[in-house]
Design an enzyme around this catalytic site. Structure first.
Site, PDB file in Angstrom:
ATOM      1  N   SER A  45       0.856  -1.180   0.000  1.00  0.00           N
ATOM      2  CA  SER A  45       0.000   0.000   0.000  1.00  0.00           C
ATOM      3  C   SER A  45       0.890   1.227   0.000  1.00  0.00           C
ATOM      4  O   SER A  45       2.042   1.167   0.456  1.00  0.00           O
ATOM      5  CB  SER A  45      -0.870   0.015   1.263  1.00  0.00           C
ATOM      6  OG  SER A  45      -1.542   1.253   1.415  1.00  0.00           O
ATOM      7  N   TYR A  58      -1.429  -1.206  10.573  1.00  0.00           N
ATOM      8  CA  TYR A  58      -1.554  -1.362   9.119  1.00  0.00           C
ATOM      9  C   TYR A  58      -0.349  -0.768   8.401  1.00  0.00           C
ATOM     10  O   TYR A  58       0.283  -1.425   7.565  1.00  0.00           O
ATOM     11  CB  TYR A  58      -2.847  -0.708   8.633  1.00  0.00           C
ATOM     12  CG  TYR A  58      -3.074  -0.868   7.156  1.00  0.00           C
ATOM     13  CD1 TYR A  58      -3.637  -2.046   6.655  1.00  0.00           C
ATOM     14  CD2 TYR A  58      -2.727   0.125   6.248  1.00  0.00           C
ATOM     15  CE1 TYR A  58      -3.845  -2.223   5.289  1.00  0.00           C
ATOM     16  CE2 TYR A  58      -2.937  -0.032   4.888  1.00  0.00           C
ATOM     17  CZ  TYR A  58      -3.488  -1.211   4.413  1.00  0.00           C
ATOM     18  OH  TYR A  58      -3.687  -1.376   3.075  1.00  0.00           O
ATOM     19  N   SER A  61       2.754  -2.781   8.983  1.00  0.00           N
ATOM     20  CA  SER A  61       2.746  -4.059   8.262  1.00  0.00           C
ATOM     21  C   SER A  61       3.034  -3.865   6.782  1.00  0.00           C
ATOM     22  O   SER A  61       3.738  -4.667   6.162  1.00  0.00           O
ATOM     23  CB  SER A  61       1.406  -4.783   8.450  1.00  0.00           C
ATOM     24  OG  SER A  61       0.357  -4.143   7.739  1.00  0.00           O
ATOM     25  N   LYS A  62       2.499  -2.811   6.186  1.00  0.00           N
ATOM     26  CA  LYS A  62       2.722  -2.570   4.759  1.00  0.00           C
ATOM     27  C   LYS A  62       4.147  -2.133   4.478  1.00  0.00           C
ATOM     28  O   LYS A  62       4.721  -2.491   3.443  1.00  0.00           O
ATOM     29  CB  LYS A  62       1.703  -1.562   4.222  1.00  0.00           C
ATOM     30  CG  LYS A  62       0.270  -2.107   4.221  1.00  0.00           C
ATOM     31  CD  LYS A  62       0.147  -3.388   3.412  1.00  0.00           C
ATOM     32  CE  LYS A  62      -1.277  -3.866   3.281  1.00  0.00           C
ATOM     33  NZ  LYS A  62      -1.407  -5.008   2.365  1.00  0.00           N
ATOM     34  N   ILE A  91      -8.058   2.873  -3.873  1.00  0.00           N
ATOM     35  CA  ILE A  91      -8.686   2.178  -4.990  1.00  0.00           C
ATOM     36  C   ILE A  91     -10.169   2.034  -4.706  1.00  0.00           C
ATOM     37  O   ILE A  91     -10.573   1.483  -3.676  1.00  0.00           O
ATOM     38  CB  ILE A  91      -8.048   0.776  -5.202  1.00  0.00           C
ATOM     39  CG1 ILE A  91      -6.539   0.905  -5.433  1.00  0.00           C
ATOM     40  CG2 ILE A  91      -8.731   0.040  -6.350  1.00  0.00           C
ATOM     41  CD1 ILE A  91      -6.129   1.759  -6.614  1.00  0.00           C
TER      42      ILE A  91
END
Length: 172
Positions: A45, A58, A61-62, A91
């Site tokens: 991401s 998040y 982790s990305k 998206i």
């Protein structure tokens, strides 16, 4: 948020976004080694590069997935396996109708301003990037991150503010 992060919530995000790709690659290794042109395309991401409030687990982790991608590329390269990652921006998927019902109109109006292309992306655009990275056309590309974000991560945030202000006030 940092104050609210629990070990369980953090571990759950890491399990899905970081541990799963690692063990998927490990489990697939015997099969990938037998395939000419084998490759892995991880989906990270833009939040692996930029962070948002509340994105502690998040975003971490990305970013970790980008490091994992590079390390797997090094470890699997001599086996003939390429490993790359895609970093999508926002998206809009089949959940767009629900999003439009839940998000205030003023937020919907400003959503495209941080994007030099003036819009968010669509699933087909990420799929096209993945197909390219998995194809023979990308046979000498490994350990790389392809950011598919409509330019979100390259534009100065002030530009988005100026665009929004001039558009929303009609002073273009």
């Amino acid at each position: 948020m940092l104050e609210e992060m629990t070990v369980e919530a953090y571990d759950r995000v890491m399990a899905v976004n970081l541990r799963a790709p690692l063990f998927f690659a490990q489990a697939g290794l015997p099969y990938l080694e037998k395939q000419l042109g084998a490759n892995i395309v991880n989906i990270s991401s833009v939040r692996g590069h930029i962070s948002m409030p509340g994105g502690l687990a998040y975003d971490t982790s990305k970013a970790g997935l980008l490091g994992l991608t590079r390390t797997l590329a090094v470890e699997m390269g001599l086996k003939g396996i390429r490993v790359n990652a895609i970093c999508p921006g926002h998206i809009m998927s089949n959940g767009e109708a629900v999003w439009r019902e839940q998000v205030p109109v003023n937020i919907q109006k400003v959503m495209p301003f941080p994007y030099p292309l003036g819009r968010v992306g669509h699933p087909e655009e990420i799929a096209s990037a993945a197909v390219f990275l998995a194809s023979d056309a990308a046979s000498f590309i490994t350990g790389q991150t392809l950011t598919v974000d409509g330019g979100l991560t390259i534009m100065n945030p002030e530009t988005a503010l100026f665009r929004a202000e001039s558009t929303l006030t009609g002073t273009e």
